[in-house]
Design a protein around this motif. Structure first.
Motif, PDB file in Angstrom:
ATOM      1  N   TYR A 187       0.611  -1.037  -0.286  1.00  0.00           N
ATOM      2  CA  TYR A 187      -0.183  -0.107  -0.135  1.00  0.00           C
ATOM      3  C   TYR A 187       0.964   1.393  -0.296  1.00  0.00           C
ATOM      4  O   TYR A 187       0.576   2.159  -1.071  1.00  0.00           O
ATOM      5  CB  TYR A 187      -0.570  -0.181   1.040  1.00  0.00           C
ATOM      6  CG  TYR A 187      -1.567   1.650   1.373  1.00  0.00           C
ATOM      7  CD1 TYR A 187      -2.759   1.729   0.915  1.00  0.00           C
ATOM      8  CD2 TYR A 187      -0.929   2.389   2.177  1.00  0.00           C
ATOM      9  CE1 TYR A 187      -3.379   2.388   0.486  1.00  0.00           C
ATOM     10  CE2 TYR A 187      -2.230   3.332   2.362  1.00  0.00           C
ATOM     11  CZ  TYR A 187      -2.546   3.347   2.385  1.00  0.00           C
ATOM     12  OH  TYR A 187      -3.212   5.361   2.149  1.00  0.00           O
ATOM     13  N   GLU A 196      -6.089   1.638  -4.936  1.00  0.00           N
ATOM     14  CA  GLU A 196      -7.338   0.730  -4.287  1.00  0.00           C
ATOM     15  C   GLU A 196      -8.009  -0.076  -3.714  1.00  0.00           C
ATOM     16  O   GLU A 196      -8.760  -0.676  -3.196  1.00  0.00           O
ATOM     17  CB  GLU A 196      -8.467   1.847  -5.830  1.00  0.00           C
ATOM     18  CG  GLU A 196      -8.856   3.442  -5.489  1.00  0.00           C
ATOM     19  CD  GLU A 196      -8.797   3.919  -4.181  1.00  0.00           C
ATOM     20  OE1 GLU A 196      -9.552   3.738  -3.663  1.00  0.00           O
ATOM     21  OE2 GLU A 196      -7.703   5.217  -4.450  1.00  0.00           O
ATOM     22  N   ALA A 197      -7.310  -1.114  -4.693  1.00  0.00           N
ATOM     23  CA  ALA A 197      -7.475  -2.285  -4.729  1.00  0.00           C
ATOM     24  C   ALA A 197      -6.918  -3.088  -3.196  1.00  0.00           C
ATOM     25  O   ALA A 197      -7.569  -3.327  -2.571  1.00  0.00           O
ATOM     26  CB  ALA A 197      -6.999  -2.929  -5.750  1.00  0.00           C
ATOM     27  N   VAL A 211      -6.276  -0.972  -0.687  1.00  0.00           N
ATOM     28  CA  VAL A 211      -7.104  -0.136   0.185  1.00  0.00           C
ATOM     29  C   VAL A 211      -8.269  -0.925   0.520  1.00  0.00           C
ATOM     30  O   VAL A 211      -8.882  -1.370   2.375  1.00  0.00           O
ATOM     31  CB  VAL A 211      -7.423   1.519   0.249  1.00  0.00           C
ATOM     32  CG1 VAL A 211      -8.878   1.139   0.936  1.00  0.00           C
ATOM     33  CG2 VAL A 211      -6.872   2.483   0.452  1.00  0.00           C
ATOM     34  N   LYS A 212      -8.885  -2.373  -0.598  1.00  0.00           N
ATOM     35  CA  LYS A 212     -10.134  -2.533   0.210  1.00  0.00           C
ATOM     36  C   LYS A 212      -9.641  -4.247   0.603  1.00  0.00           C
ATOM     37  O   LYS A 212     -10.338  -4.708   1.570  1.00  0.00           O
ATOM     38  CB  LYS A 212     -10.183  -3.577  -1.130  1.00  0.00           C
ATOM     39  CG  LYS A 212     -11.363  -2.783  -1.791  1.00  0.00           C
ATOM     40  CD  LYS A 212     -12.027  -2.880  -4.035  1.00  0.00           C
ATOM     41  CE  LYS A 212     -12.951  -1.815  -4.336  1.00  0.00           C
ATOM     42  NZ  LYS A 212     -13.022  -2.381  -5.923  1.00  0.00           N
ATOM     43  N   ASP A 213      -8.367  -4.869   0.499  1.00  0.00           N
ATOM     44  CA  ASP A 213      -7.486  -5.673   1.287  1.00  0.00           C
ATOM     45  C   ASP A 213      -7.034  -5.580   2.184  1.00  0.00           C
ATOM     46  O   ASP A 213      -7.735  -6.056   3.583  1.00  0.00           O
ATOM     47  CB  ASP A 213      -6.546  -6.133   0.207  1.00  0.00           C
ATOM     48  CG  ASP A 213      -6.828  -6.361  -0.898  1.00  0.00           C
ATOM     49  OD1 ASP A 213      -7.443  -6.958  -1.044  1.00  0.00           O
ATOM     50  OD2 ASP A 213      -5.565  -6.847  -1.787  1.00  0.00           O
ATOM     51  N   LYS A 222      -9.009  -3.112   4.526  1.00  0.00           N
ATOM     52  CA  LYS A 222      -9.955  -3.018   5.109  1.00  0.00           C
ATOM     53  C   LYS A 222     -10.544  -4.276   5.265  1.00  0.00           C
ATOM     54  O   LYS A 222     -11.404  -4.926   6.621  1.00  0.00           O
ATOM     55  CB  LYS A 222     -11.358  -2.115   4.023  1.00  0.00           C
ATOM     56  CG  LYS A 222     -11.344  -0.599   4.276  1.00  0.00           C
ATOM     57  CD  LYS A 222     -12.727  -0.125   3.590  1.00  0.00           C
ATOM     58  CE  LYS A 222     -11.663   1.528   3.758  1.00  0.00           C
ATOM     59  NZ  LYS A 222     -13.258   1.865   2.262  1.00  0.00           N
ATOM     60  N   TYR A 223     -10.468  -5.206   4.268  1.00  0.00           N
ATOM     61  CA  TYR A 223     -10.831  -6.909   4.679  1.00  0.00           C
ATOM     62  C   TYR A 223      -9.941  -7.500   5.537  1.00  0.00           C
ATOM     63  O   TYR A 223     -10.464  -7.762   7.051  1.00  0.00           O
ATOM     64  CB  TYR A 223     -10.941  -7.643   3.950  1.00  0.00           C
ATOM     65  CG  TYR A 223     -10.520  -8.507   3.806  1.00  0.00           C
ATOM     66  CD1 TYR A 223     -11.745  -9.393   3.774  1.00  0.00           C
ATOM     67  CD2 TYR A 223      -9.435 -10.135   3.801  1.00  0.00           C
ATOM     68  CE1 TYR A 223     -11.909 -11.435   4.450  1.00  0.00           C
ATOM     69  CE2 TYR A 223      -9.742 -10.759   4.147  1.00  0.00           C
ATOM     70  CZ  TYR A 223     -10.678 -11.780   4.416  1.00  0.00           C
ATOM     71  OH  TYR A 223     -11.022 -13.027   4.219  1.00  0.00           O
ATOM     72  N   GLU A 275     -12.197  -1.175   9.593  1.00  0.00           N
ATOM     73  CA  GLU A 275     -12.659   0.392   8.958  1.00  0.00           C
ATOM     74  C   GLU A 275     -11.465   0.579   9.243  1.00  0.00           C
ATOM     75  O   GLU A 275     -11.257   2.343   8.990  1.00  0.00           O
ATOM     76  CB  GLU A 275     -13.602   0.971   8.559  1.00  0.00           C
ATOM     77  CG  GLU A 275     -15.003  -0.111   8.187  1.00  0.00           C
ATOM     78  CD  GLU A 275     -15.350  -0.100   6.834  1.00  0.00           C
ATOM     79  OE1 GLU A 275     -14.810   1.472   6.567  1.00  0.00           O
ATOM     80  OE2 GLU A 275     -15.214  -0.737   5.465  1.00  0.00           O
ATOM     81  N   GLU A 289     -11.450 -11.141  -1.830  1.00  0.00           N
ATOM     82  CA  GLU A 289     -11.374 -10.464  -0.905  1.00  0.00           C
ATOM     83  C   GLU A 289      -9.719 -10.875  -0.114  1.00  0.00           C
ATOM     84  O   GLU A 289     -10.064 -12.046  -0.215  1.00  0.00           O
ATOM     85  CB  GLU A 289     -12.732 -10.411   0.438  1.00  0.00           C
ATOM     86  CG  GLU A 289     -14.390 -10.248  -0.654  1.00  0.00           C
ATOM     87  CD  GLU A 289     -15.430 -10.153   1.081  1.00  0.00           C
ATOM     88  OE1 GLU A 289     -15.693  -9.805   1.839  1.00  0.00           O
ATOM     89  OE2 GLU A 289     -15.539 -12.049   0.920  1.00  0.00           O
ATOM     90  N   GLN A 333      -7.966  -8.351  -3.517  1.00  0.00           N
ATOM     91  CA  GLN A 333      -7.778  -7.626  -4.667  1.00  0.00           C
ATOM     92  C   GLN A 333      -6.799  -6.992  -5.418  1.00  0.00           C
ATOM     93  O   GLN A 333      -6.496  -6.697  -6.336  1.00  0.00           O
ATOM     94  CB  GLN A 333      -8.761  -6.526  -4.020  1.00  0.00           C
ATOM     95  CG  GLN A 333     -10.424  -6.977  -3.616  1.00  0.00           C
ATOM     96  CD  GLN A 333     -10.346  -7.770  -4.772  1.00  0.00           C
ATOM     97  OE1 GLN A 333     -11.076  -6.862  -6.222  1.00  0.00           O
ATOM     98  NE2 GLN A 333     -10.930  -8.540  -5.490  1.00  0.00           N
TER      99      GLN A 333
END
Length: 312
Positions: free
Chosen positions: A74, A106-107, A109-111, A113-114, A118, A181, A184
């Motif tokens: 990241y 952005e991908a 960020v999704k990882d 968060k998973y 949050e 998930e 990403q």
């Protein structure tokens, strides 16, 4: 055979990007893509043979370590894509600007968060080795933008190649959902054919108006990028060796009781939010209480008496 995908070209988002598969026979040994391929072979081999990568490929990857690796990515891609955006209109990089197809922030960020929830931003930090990598990317983007292609090539072409192998290994080893998930980062929704896209990217690289000296400097920078990446791998490997146990649910690893708890990599000052602390240190703290010591002494006395009676 012609192909098309939704994409971006030269900074124009949303237009249809058409590309054709190019023949390898048209590649010259002096083309930048060939210079990079040949000039980074040794570095590529070294990177593949780091202990972290070898363990990863064998499926020996702990969830906590994978989460740390995701955080390192990241920070790396945030820096890279910030500098790419800065130079999207610069002739030395503009033809390689594919934000919809390639950008990974952005991908990631999704990882994150998973894995972290949050409030993931509060739970990650840039490691020392990753910071060196980030600093170099920013320097290049701001002072030597002609070298930015080396970092983009090293990262994105690798992601579209070996990264797809790592995706499958991680999904299986960490028992991640089939909905992808947590991985990403490895999913390129806007690249319909990875092989053809890589050929397009190399063709764009070869068309850059660069003199011989600049091409050689780009190869040197690509090797530097590999070294910086390997330093991150080595750092992760050292952390991995310190993880003696790991909670089955992917929680905090169990501390082995050696050394200062505050120096344990995953026990931060936010432990009060994460539940119980290190079991060893919790037990030791409890054992220091006078009442507990009295009870333990009584238990020992009773046990000793029982043993003596049994021997008699």
């Amino acid at each position: 055979m012609p192909s098309a995908m939704e994409g971006s070209e030269g900074g124009e988002e949303g237009e249809i990007l058409h590309y054709e598969e190019t023949e390898d026979d048209n590649v010259s040994p002096t083309d930048l893509s060939e210079l990079l391929k040949e000039g980074t072979k040794e570095s590529h081999d070294h990177a593949e043979n780091t202990q972290f990568v070898k363990d990863f490929l064998k499926g020996r990857i702990k969830k906590e370590l994978f989460k740390l690796a995701t955080a390192a990515l990241y920070f790396t891609y945030s820096a890279l894509e910030e500098e790419i955006d800065r130079n999207k209109d610069n002739p030395v990089f503009a033809p390689l600007y594919f934000p919809l197809e390639l950008h990974r922030r952005e991908a990631l960020v999704k990882d994150l968060k998973y894995f972290y929830g949050e409030d993931w931003k509060e739970k990650i930090q840039c490691s020392e080795a990753t910071q060196h990598y980030v600093d170099r990317i920013h320097h290049v983007g701001q002072h030597e933008p002609e070298l930015l292609v080396a970092h983009a090539y090293t990262r994105y072409m690798g992601d579209l190649s070996g990264g797809q192998v790592l995706k499958k290994v991680a999904q299986r080893a960490l028992k991640l959902p089939s909905t992808e998930e947590g991985i990403q980062f490895y999913v390129f929704d806007n690249v319909s054919n990875a092989q053809q896209f890589k050929q397009l990217y190399r063709a764009r690289m070869n068309a850059l108006d660069l003199d011989r000296n600049t091409r050689e400097r780009i190869v040197e920078e690509a090797n530097r990028a590999f070294r910086l990446n390997m330093q991150v791998f080595d750092e992760l490997d050292k952390i991995g060796r310190s993880l003696t146990e790991e909670a089955q649910d992917g929680g905090l690893p169990v501390h082995d009781g050696k050394g200062d708890l505050r120096k344990c990599p995953y026990y931060t000052d936010k432990l009060d939010k994460a539940g119980p602390g290190c079991p060893y240190h919790a037990a030791m703290t409890l054992a220091r209480q006078p009442l507990v010591q009295l009870i333990l002494a009584a238990c020992v006395a009773v046990a000793a008496g029982a043993a003596a009676w049994y021997i008699m």
